[in-house]
Scaffold this motif. Structure first.
Motif: not given
Lengths: 426, 170
Positions: A198, A345, A350, A370, A372, A388, A416, B106-108, B144
């Protein structure tokens, strides 16, 4: 327009089929919304381009069309040589405000010169001309640079067509950190893992990526040099290590560590040395973004709900930046420091929002649910983000005025964690 | 051996009785399950594992669930946390890994921090009830590693949790 898009899709399909890398992992781009008034421009096929194995003109056209700011006016298969002054009133008569003429000249030994000129049909004058040497295989690289030239001359802002993007693809339990050109082509895998990857973040010189990998069964921050594949652990303390953000000079990283308790902000040198705490709070502090304004923007729930704050990179007290709503996360500042993109939000959805930091005016840019990981193009004009669609992770891009929309998908996989790279040094 | 094990057996029985909110039938079964394991608990290693996997024992339950964007342990989860705290106190050689998780919205990175917070509050609750800090490590998996993949409220609720794992289970 439709004809052009069809040609572009055909080009993509051909490119997909020919890539040894595998079509599965190739990003394809679809335009889902465009600017209200697109600038009409004529880009005839460059003279003698047929001697190249692949077209330069198609790359220029595709870039400008995809930006949503330009409308390609078709002139048919006729080439307009760079050396000849085009009939500007006639071009104007066809509805074009600008014309790009170009020629490809063989220099021998597989080398070529691409010469091009840009004209304003209203003012009846030349806006600029350039010559770029190229090898036969460099049609995409040169095409992106020419598109950057046209974009900058006509909008006054630098183009972003020569930039690269990083993102993570998840397929089953396989994760791949990939880097591709901004148009989704030339995708290459920097890291493969069976565990999550990530938060990729580009170094300001575009040579390295910092990211979080779970390959050791816990989040650890790495810095990865793309050209060599060399990796260095820069934060592996007790607990979790995450959310790397480069300083504008590329010498330091802001990170989030839990070594002293809950998630808090720290700064360390890019080689992992010299860790020091930046801020202290009684709640969660995370997602630092180091702006060119020397402020570090971050997400904190210190006020009871996650909101965006900023603190000087030198320390001091934090100021709250977002006030609307109960969930505002993932701050990203435009390079000129005027716009803050983040995720808000909104009625359970989101979505990507931008705040004009001078007026504090906030605008929600998307209608998806969704979103991000927003990430600005180097010129601040577009924002790449993850969302998404049809139960799968896809990337989308939206202009910072919300008008232009694009979708980038990878067949049969989730994509992502996008990060838009810096302007390359030329 | 049996003599040594008896106090431990008694304490487990008392512990099972002190839990509130369980019905009578399950308490009876808990007790028999606890009795079997306490005999093995007297041995120096590998103690108590049977209770941890006995589906009739509260110790077989490992997940503490949370509300959206919350790291407050709900009252319905307290008996479970109390049972594991007692187990850790009675088996000081046992180590626990708590994995905090969130739903996918929301945010990872915020979710990674939120998962850590959830794991931490469970750890703190166990320590308040007598477990030793050296026995427990808290980590976050954020969003995750979802247990449930669908985009539904039921799945989101299933994924907003902390899992208590013992040595050999992680």
């Amino acid at each position: 327009m439709t004809r052009f898009l069809t040609a572009f899709r055909l080009l993509l399909v051909l490119a997909l089929a020919s890539l040894a890398f595998g079509a599965r992992a190739q990003l394809s781009i679809e335009i889902t919304g465009a600017g209200a008034s697109r600038f009409p421009v004529i880009i005839p096929i460059f003279e003698n381009e047929g001697q190249l194995p692949n077209s330069v003109t198609d790359v220029v056209r595709a870039d400008l069309d995809r930006s949503g700011l330009f409308r390609l006016v078709d002139l048919g298969p006729l080439a307009l040589p760079e050396s000849v002054m085009p009939d500007l009133p006639a071009m104007r008569g066809r509805g074009a405000d600008a014309v790009l003429t170009g020629s490809v000249i063989a220099l021998g030994g597989g080398r070529y010169d691409v010469r091009f000129r840009l004209f304003d049909t209203q003012k009846q004058l030349e806006l600029g001309a350039m010559a770029m040497p190229m090898m036969a295989s460099q049609n995409r690289l040169i095409g992106h640079r020419i598109a950057d030239f046209v974009y900058e001359k006509l909008t006054g802002q630098p183009g972003y067509f020569s930039t690269r993007v990083a993102y993570v693809i998840k397929s089953g339990t396989n994760y791949e950190l990939q880097v591709a050109d901004a148009d989704g082509m030339n995708a290459a895998t920097a890291l493969r893992s069976r565990e999550p990857i990530i938060s990729p973040a580009w170094s300001p010189d575009g040579q390295r990526l910092a990211y979080v990998s779970f390959e050791q069964k816990k989040p650890i921050v790495y810095v990865h040099t793309l050209a060599t594949g060399q990796r260095r652990v820069v934060a592996n303390f007790k607990g979790s290590n995450s959310a790397p953000a480069w300083s504008p000079d590329g010498n330091q990283l802001a990170v989030v560590l839990t070594k002293d308790g809950q998630s808090q902000l720290y700064i360390l040198n890019a080689d992992g040395s010299g860790v020091r705490r930046l801020a202290s709070s009684s709640g969660i502090d995370t997602e630092p973004f180091w702006g060119n304004d020397s402020n570090i923007y971050f997400t904190s729930d210190r006020g009871g709900s996650p909101q965006i704050y900023r603190i000087s990179a030198g320390g001091g007290s934090a100021q709250r930046v977002t006030f609307d709503g109960s969930y505002n996360v993932t701050p990203r500042l435009s390079a000129d420091g005027t716009l803050l993109a983040f995720i808000t939000r909104n009625a359970g959805r989101f979505q990507v929002a931008v705040q004009d930091l001078a007026t504090r005016q906030t605008t929600i840019l998307t209608d998806s649910a969704r979103d991000e990981s927003p990430s600005f193009a180097p010129n601040g004009r577009m924002i790449l983000y993850a969302t998404e669609s049809g139960g799968r992770g896809v990337l989308s891009a939206v202009s910072s005025d919300g008008r232009v929309k694009q979708r980038l998908t990878v067949q049969a996989a989730d994509v992502r964690e996008p990060a838009w790279g810096p302007q390359p040094r030329q | 051996m049996k003599k040594l094990a008896l106090p431990a057996l008694l304490s487990l029985v008392l512990a099972a009785c002190s839990s509130t909110g369980t019905d009578t039938a399950s308490q009876v079964e808990d007790r028999s399950g606890a009795g079997v394991t306490t005999v093995t608990a007297g041995s120096p290693s590998g103690s108590g594992i049977a209770a941890l996997t006995d589906p009739n024992n509260i110790l077989s339950k490992r997940s503490v669930f949370f509300d959206f964007d919350s790291y407050v342990i709900k009252s319905e989860a307290k008996p479970l946390v109390e049972a594991h705290a007692r187990f850790l106190v009675q088996n000081p050689q046992m180590k626990m890994l708590i994995q905090g998780n969130t739903d996918e919205r929301g945010s990872r990175e915020y979710n990674l921090a939120l998962g850590q917070k959830r794991a931490d509050v469970i750890k703190q609750a166990l320590m308040l009830l007598g477990a030793k800090e050296a026995q427990i490590e808290s980590v976050s998996l954020g969003e995750e590693k979802p247990r449930c993949d669908a985009a539904s409220e039921a799945c989101y609720a299933e994924n907003r949790r902390g899992d208590m794992l013992y040595s050999g289970e992680f």
